[in-house]
Design a protein around this motif. Structure first.
Motif, PDB file in Angstrom:
ATOM      1  N   CYS A 177       0.575  -1.191  -0.055  1.00  0.00           N
ATOM      2  CA  CYS A 177      -0.051   0.645   0.380  1.00  0.00           C
ATOM      3  C   CYS A 177       1.225   1.107  -0.083  1.00  0.00           C
ATOM      4  O   CYS A 177       1.678   1.161   1.226  1.00  0.00           O
ATOM      5  N   THR A 178       0.581   2.273  -1.087  1.00  0.00           N
ATOM      6  CA  THR A 178       1.176   3.076  -0.738  1.00  0.00           C
ATOM      7  C   THR A 178       1.114   4.580   0.273  1.00  0.00           C
ATOM      8  O   THR A 178       1.991   4.876   0.621  1.00  0.00           O
ATOM      9  N   TYR A 180      -1.112  -5.974  -2.076  1.00  0.00           N
ATOM     10  CA  TYR A 180      -2.435  -6.345  -2.790  1.00  0.00           C
ATOM     11  C   TYR A 180      -1.267  -6.712  -3.704  1.00  0.00           C
ATOM     12  O   TYR A 180      -0.387  -6.599  -5.010  1.00  0.00           O
ATOM     13  N   GLN A 204      -7.062  -4.669  -3.502  1.00  0.00           N
ATOM     14  CA  GLN A 204      -6.705  -3.413  -2.862  1.00  0.00           C
ATOM     15  C   GLN A 204      -8.011  -2.039  -2.701  1.00  0.00           C
ATOM     16  O   GLN A 204      -8.477  -2.166  -1.526  1.00  0.00           O
ATOM     17  N   TRP A 249      -9.497  -1.755   1.117  1.00  0.00           N
ATOM     18  CA  TRP A 249     -10.188   0.111   1.357  1.00  0.00           C
ATOM     19  C   TRP A 249     -11.720  -0.157   1.929  1.00  0.00           C
ATOM     20  O   TRP A 249     -12.450   0.520   2.720  1.00  0.00           O
ATOM     21  N   HIS A 256      -8.909  -1.606   5.495  1.00  0.00           N
ATOM     22  CA  HIS A 256      -7.680  -0.742   5.742  1.00  0.00           C
ATOM     23  C   HIS A 256      -7.876   0.572   5.515  1.00  0.00           C
ATOM     24  O   HIS A 256      -6.949   1.732   5.528  1.00  0.00           O
ATOM     25  N   LYS A 257      -9.444   1.641   5.458  1.00  0.00           N
ATOM     26  CA  LYS A 257      -9.772   3.077   5.043  1.00  0.00           C
ATOM     27  C   LYS A 257      -9.508   3.222   6.172  1.00  0.00           C
ATOM     28  O   LYS A 257      -8.414   4.712   6.807  1.00  0.00           O
ATOM     29  N   CYS A 310      -5.640   2.135   8.101  1.00  0.00           N
ATOM     30  CA  CYS A 310      -3.669   2.631   7.453  1.00  0.00           C
ATOM     31  C   CYS A 310      -3.509   3.392   8.209  1.00  0.00           C
ATOM     32  O   CYS A 310      -1.815   3.832   8.574  1.00  0.00           O
TER      33      CYS A 310
END
Length: 231
Positions: free
Chosen positions: A90-91, A98, A104, A108, A113-114, A117
């Motif tokens: 993940c950037t 992913y 991804q 998210w 993951h939102k 993160c």
């Protein structure tokens, strides 16, 4: 290893389990229910497939080599029919990975993951690679109301953990404080009690005597490693 956390509430009396599994009450003097096998399974045989666990995550040491969307590990590929599978970090947090933009997006929007993160960014900013595996479902439960609601009727055995687990209880207190710290929440008595109760629900009490270090707390999971045949 993929950890999946599933909650069984009172409505689970109507739960339809796959063939070979039964919903079993705890032994006399104990509380809670669990899923047990009613027949023998061969090595490599799929025991059960659950379509919508409350939480499904790779364990922390494998975050960088496992897709957090489809949960498939990276693979070098062995033939034309089984091509190589690569994963990219993940950037945002540089922690989870992913295998495709679709996975991804899935993680998210529906996998949590939102919310997670930003927590991972804070963890890395303080010089750590990742959170211990049991802390991550705790973080998700604290961030996502639908998860904490689904866990309300799960039995945590908090008093049993407190009085019988020794160093493990101290580890759990530290993990609860770590979750609150990286969430940016105050470590007061109310928040700490809530976090510890959720963590107790995540952890499996039947492995208390085997584990003492923080990342080895065994989550209550739906996984063939811990789903043992009844005798």
């Amino acid at each position: 290893m993929v950890y999946e956390l599933a909650s069984l509430t009172k409505s689970a009396t109507m739960l339809v389990l796959p063939e070979g599994l039964v919903l079993k009450s705890a032994s006399a003097g104990q509380r809670g229910r669990g899923i047990a096998t009613s027949r023998s399974f061969q090595p490599g045989e799929i025991i059960a497939t659950f379509g919508s666990p409350s939480i499904a995550i790779p364990d922390s040491p494998h975050l960088s080599t496992t897709c957090s969307g489809c949960l498939l590990p990276a693979s070098p590929g062995t033939s034309a029919s089984q091509p190589a599978r690569t994963v990219k970090a993940c950037t945002g947090c540089r922690t989870v990975a992913y295998c495709s933009p679709a996975c991804q997006k899935l993680d998210w929007t529906t996998g949590g993951h939102k919310a997670e993160c930003k927590v991972f960014k804070r963890v890395r900013a303080e010089g750590h690679d990742f959170l211990p595996t049991p802390v991550r479902p705790l973080v998700q439960a604290l961030l996502r109301p639908e998860i904490s609601t689904a866990m309300e009727e799960m039995e945590g055995h908090v008093d049993k953990f407190r009085h019988e687990s020794g160093k493990l209880w101290s580890d759990m207190e530290l993990q609860a404080m770590a979750a609150l710290h990286y969430l940016g929440r105050e470590t007061n008595a109310k928040n700490l009690a809530e976090a510890i109760e959720i963590l107790c629900k995540v952890c499996s009490e039947r492995n208390l005597s085997r584990h003492s270090i923080p990342d080895s707390l065994t989550p209550r999971i739906v996984s063939s490693e811990f789903l043992q045949p009844t005798r």
